[in-house]
Design a protein around this motif. Structure first.
Motif, PDB file in Angstrom:
ATOM      1  N   ILE A  15       0.817  -1.201   0.000  1.00  0.00           N
ATOM      2  CA  ILE A  15       0.000   0.000   0.000  1.00  0.00           C
ATOM      3  C   ILE A  15       0.859   1.263   0.000  1.00  0.00           C
ATOM      4  O   ILE A  15       0.433   2.324  -0.438  1.00  0.00           O
ATOM      5  CB  ILE A  15      -0.987  -0.010   1.176  1.00  0.00           C
ATOM      6  CG1 ILE A  15      -2.065   1.027   0.970  1.00  0.00           C
ATOM      7  CG2 ILE A  15      -0.275   0.235   2.483  1.00  0.00           C
ATOM      8  CD1 ILE A  15      -3.198   0.909   1.918  1.00  0.00           C
ATOM      9  N   GLY A  16       2.095   1.154   0.458  1.00  0.00           N
ATOM     10  CA  GLY A  16       2.986   2.302   0.484  1.00  0.00           C
ATOM     11  C   GLY A  16       3.303   2.854  -0.892  1.00  0.00           C
ATOM     12  O   GLY A  16       3.631   4.025  -1.034  1.00  0.00           O
ATOM     13  N   MET A  17       3.157   2.014  -1.903  1.00  0.00           N
ATOM     14  CA  MET A  17       3.427   2.449  -3.270  1.00  0.00           C
ATOM     15  C   MET A  17       2.348   3.411  -3.779  1.00  0.00           C
ATOM     16  O   MET A  17       2.593   4.224  -4.663  1.00  0.00           O
ATOM     17  CB  MET A  17       3.501   1.221  -4.173  1.00  0.00           C
ATOM     18  CG  MET A  17       4.023   1.478  -5.521  1.00  0.00           C
ATOM     19  SD  MET A  17       4.308  -0.094  -6.313  1.00  0.00           S
ATOM     20  CE  MET A  17       3.849   0.336  -7.951  1.00  0.00           C
ATOM     21  N   PHE A  18       1.159   3.348  -3.195  1.00  0.00           N
ATOM     22  CA  PHE A  18       0.050   4.179  -3.656  1.00  0.00           C
ATOM     23  C   PHE A  18      -0.225   5.381  -2.758  1.00  0.00           C
ATOM     24  O   PHE A  18      -1.164   6.128  -3.011  1.00  0.00           O
ATOM     25  CB  PHE A  18      -1.214   3.318  -3.786  1.00  0.00           C
ATOM     26  CG  PHE A  18      -1.026   2.175  -4.738  1.00  0.00           C
ATOM     27  CD1 PHE A  18      -0.964   2.398  -6.094  1.00  0.00           C
ATOM     28  CD2 PHE A  18      -0.858   0.886  -4.266  1.00  0.00           C
ATOM     29  CE1 PHE A  18      -0.771   1.359  -6.978  1.00  0.00           C
ATOM     30  CE2 PHE A  18      -0.660  -0.168  -5.140  1.00  0.00           C
ATOM     31  CZ  PHE A  18      -0.616   0.070  -6.503  1.00  0.00           C
ATOM     32  N   LEU A  19       0.576   5.576  -1.732  1.00  0.00           N
ATOM     33  CA  LEU A  19       0.403   6.726  -0.841  1.00  0.00           C
ATOM     34  C   LEU A  19       0.630   8.077  -1.542  1.00  0.00           C
ATOM     35  O   LEU A  19      -0.041   9.046  -1.187  1.00  0.00           O
ATOM     36  CB  LEU A  19       1.290   6.595   0.386  1.00  0.00           C
ATOM     37  CG  LEU A  19       0.838   5.548   1.405  1.00  0.00           C
ATOM     38  CD1 LEU A  19       1.850   5.426   2.527  1.00  0.00           C
ATOM     39  CD2 LEU A  19      -0.523   5.876   1.952  1.00  0.00           C
ATOM     40  N   PRO A  20       1.546   8.192  -2.535  1.00  0.00           N
ATOM     41  CA  PRO A  20       1.656   9.476  -3.228  1.00  0.00           C
ATOM     42  C   PRO A  20       0.379   9.890  -3.952  1.00  0.00           C
ATOM     43  O   PRO A  20       0.107  11.079  -4.078  1.00  0.00           O
ATOM     44  CB  PRO A  20       2.796   9.249  -4.225  1.00  0.00           C
ATOM     45  CG  PRO A  20       3.625   8.199  -3.618  1.00  0.00           C
ATOM     46  CD  PRO A  20       2.655   7.302  -2.912  1.00  0.00           C
ATOM     47  N   ILE A  21      -0.436   8.921  -4.381  1.00  0.00           N
ATOM     48  CA  ILE A  21      -1.701   9.266  -5.027  1.00  0.00           C
ATOM     49  C   ILE A  21      -2.626   9.960  -4.031  1.00  0.00           C
ATOM     50  O   ILE A  21      -3.263  10.970  -4.354  1.00  0.00           O
ATOM     51  CB  ILE A  21      -2.369   8.003  -5.617  1.00  0.00           C
ATOM     52  CG1 ILE A  21      -1.514   7.415  -6.718  1.00  0.00           C
ATOM     53  CG2 ILE A  21      -3.759   8.320  -6.136  1.00  0.00           C
ATOM     54  CD1 ILE A  21      -1.980   6.071  -7.220  1.00  0.00           C
ATOM     55  N   VAL A  22      -2.684   9.437  -2.814  1.00  0.00           N
ATOM     56  CA  VAL A  22      -3.521  10.049  -1.781  1.00  0.00           C
ATOM     57  C   VAL A  22      -2.995  11.443  -1.446  1.00  0.00           C
ATOM     58  O   VAL A  22      -3.770  12.385  -1.275  1.00  0.00           O
ATOM     59  CB  VAL A  22      -3.560   9.148  -0.524  1.00  0.00           C
ATOM     60  CG1 VAL A  22      -4.366   9.790   0.585  1.00  0.00           C
ATOM     61  CG2 VAL A  22      -4.104   7.781  -0.874  1.00  0.00           C
ATOM     62  N   ALA A  23      -1.682  11.595  -1.384  1.00  0.00           N
ATOM     63  CA  ALA A  23      -1.089  12.905  -1.099  1.00  0.00           C
ATOM     64  C   ALA A  23      -1.414  13.907  -2.210  1.00  0.00           C
ATOM     65  O   ALA A  23      -1.722  15.069  -1.922  1.00  0.00           O
ATOM     66  CB  ALA A  23       0.417  12.775  -0.926  1.00  0.00           C
ATOM     67  N   ILE A  24      -1.385  13.458  -3.453  1.00  0.00           N
ATOM     68  CA  ILE A  24      -1.693  14.352  -4.573  1.00  0.00           C
ATOM     69  C   ILE A  24      -3.150  14.793  -4.512  1.00  0.00           C
ATOM     70  O   ILE A  24      -3.467  15.975  -4.719  1.00  0.00           O
ATOM     71  CB  ILE A  24      -1.364  13.665  -5.911  1.00  0.00           C
ATOM     72  CG1 ILE A  24       0.141  13.519  -6.062  1.00  0.00           C
ATOM     73  CG2 ILE A  24      -1.947  14.447  -7.084  1.00  0.00           C
ATOM     74  CD1 ILE A  24       0.565  12.625  -7.200  1.00  0.00           C
ATOM     75  N   VAL A  25      -4.055  13.877  -4.201  1.00  0.00           N
ATOM     76  CA  VAL A  25      -5.472  14.230  -4.091  1.00  0.00           C
ATOM     77  C   VAL A  25      -5.687  15.244  -2.968  1.00  0.00           C
ATOM     78  O   VAL A  25      -6.419  16.234  -3.140  1.00  0.00           O
ATOM     79  CB  VAL A  25      -6.329  12.963  -3.868  1.00  0.00           C
ATOM     80  CG1 VAL A  25      -7.753  13.311  -3.483  1.00  0.00           C
ATOM     81  CG2 VAL A  25      -6.311  12.086  -5.105  1.00  0.00           C
ATOM     82  N   LEU A  26      -5.028  15.041  -1.841  1.00  0.00           N
ATOM     83  CA  LEU A  26      -5.156  15.992  -0.735  1.00  0.00           C
ATOM     84  C   LEU A  26      -4.579  17.358  -1.094  1.00  0.00           C
ATOM     85  O   LEU A  26      -5.123  18.395  -0.707  1.00  0.00           O
ATOM     86  CB  LEU A  26      -4.473  15.438   0.511  1.00  0.00           C
ATOM     87  CG  LEU A  26      -5.193  14.274   1.186  1.00  0.00           C
ATOM     88  CD1 LEU A  26      -4.310  13.652   2.254  1.00  0.00           C
ATOM     89  CD2 LEU A  26      -6.506  14.718   1.779  1.00  0.00           C
ATOM     90  N   LEU A  27      -3.484  17.377  -1.840  1.00  0.00           N
ATOM     91  CA  LEU A  27      -2.902  18.655  -2.267  1.00  0.00           C
ATOM     92  C   LEU A  27      -3.812  19.384  -3.255  1.00  0.00           C
ATOM     93  O   LEU A  27      -3.918  20.614  -3.217  1.00  0.00           O
ATOM     94  CB  LEU A  27      -1.521  18.420  -2.874  1.00  0.00           C
ATOM     95  CG  LEU A  27      -0.430  18.065  -1.868  1.00  0.00           C
ATOM     96  CD1 LEU A  27       0.807  17.553  -2.584  1.00  0.00           C
ATOM     97  CD2 LEU A  27      -0.092  19.258  -1.008  1.00  0.00           C
ATOM     98  N   VAL A  28      -4.469  18.640  -4.125  1.00  0.00           N
ATOM     99  CA  VAL A  28      -5.423  19.262  -5.058  1.00  0.00           C
ATOM    100  C   VAL A  28      -6.586  19.870  -4.281  1.00  0.00           C
ATOM    101  O   VAL A  28      -7.024  20.997  -4.571  1.00  0.00           O
ATOM    102  CB  VAL A  28      -5.916  18.232  -6.096  1.00  0.00           C
ATOM    103  CG1 VAL A  28      -7.117  18.748  -6.858  1.00  0.00           C
ATOM    104  CG2 VAL A  28      -4.802  17.876  -7.059  1.00  0.00           C
ATOM    105  N   LEU A  29      -7.097  19.154  -3.292  1.00  0.00           N
ATOM    106  CA  LEU A  29      -8.186  19.686  -2.472  1.00  0.00           C
ATOM    107  C   LEU A  29      -7.745  20.924  -1.695  1.00  0.00           C
ATOM    108  O   LEU A  29      -8.506  21.887  -1.550  1.00  0.00           O
ATOM    109  CB  LEU A  29      -8.694  18.610  -1.524  1.00  0.00           C
ATOM    110  CG  LEU A  29      -9.441  17.446  -2.173  1.00  0.00           C
ATOM    111  CD1 LEU A  29      -9.746  16.376  -1.138  1.00  0.00           C
ATOM    112  CD2 LEU A  29     -10.705  17.925  -2.846  1.00  0.00           C
TER     113      LEU A  29
END
Length: 137
Positions: free
Chosen positions: A104-118
């Motif tokens: 799951i650590g490989m997909f954590l940057p996707i969550v960070a990008i979504v939070l930064l967009v918000l």
């Protein structure tokens, strides 16, 4: 300012880049070895930059334009980090992609990008509100 929603988004981004990468592995090799981000200096540097930009963005809440730019730069860093993760996981030596298990650590940057967009949307909304109040004066 903690009461603004973009600060909450940025705190969550900080938690992802500073804490969760230590907890969740990037992938597991076929021999059972678990790989974390600390295996590569490049991953460590990029995650450090992402964490630093999140903190700087939280601190500079009075300068919305600088905060917006720092978040954009943080998105670029997280995109490059995600690209490196995908590239490295697909090119593991002597393995086929079906053999190794992605963490799951490989997909954590996707969550960070979504939070930064918000967060950037909320910053833009605040900036528009201030501009509309200035027009009324």
């Amino acid at each position: 300012m903690i009461q603004r929603i973009q600060t909450i988004y940025l705190l969550l981004t900080f938690a992802i880049s500073a804490i969760l990468f230590f907890l969740f592995p990037l992938w597991t090799l076929e021999n059972g070895k678990v790989v974390y981000f600390m295996e590569s200096h490049l991953y460590t540097i990029l995650l450090g930059l992402s964490t630093m930009l999140s903190v700087m963005s939280i601190i500079s809440f009075k300068k919305r334009q600088n905060q917006f730019v720092m978040n954009r730069l943080n998105m670029i860093i997280n995109l490059s980090l995600l690209g490196l993760f995908v590239y490295h996981s697909l090119n593991l030596s002597g393995e086929t992609p079906a053999v190794s298990e992605k963490g799951i650590g490989m997909f954590l940057p996707i969550v960070a990008i979504v939070l930064l967009v918000l967060a950037n949307r909320a910053i833009k909304k605040d900036e528009d509100l201030v501009k509309s109040a200035d027009r009324l004066r």
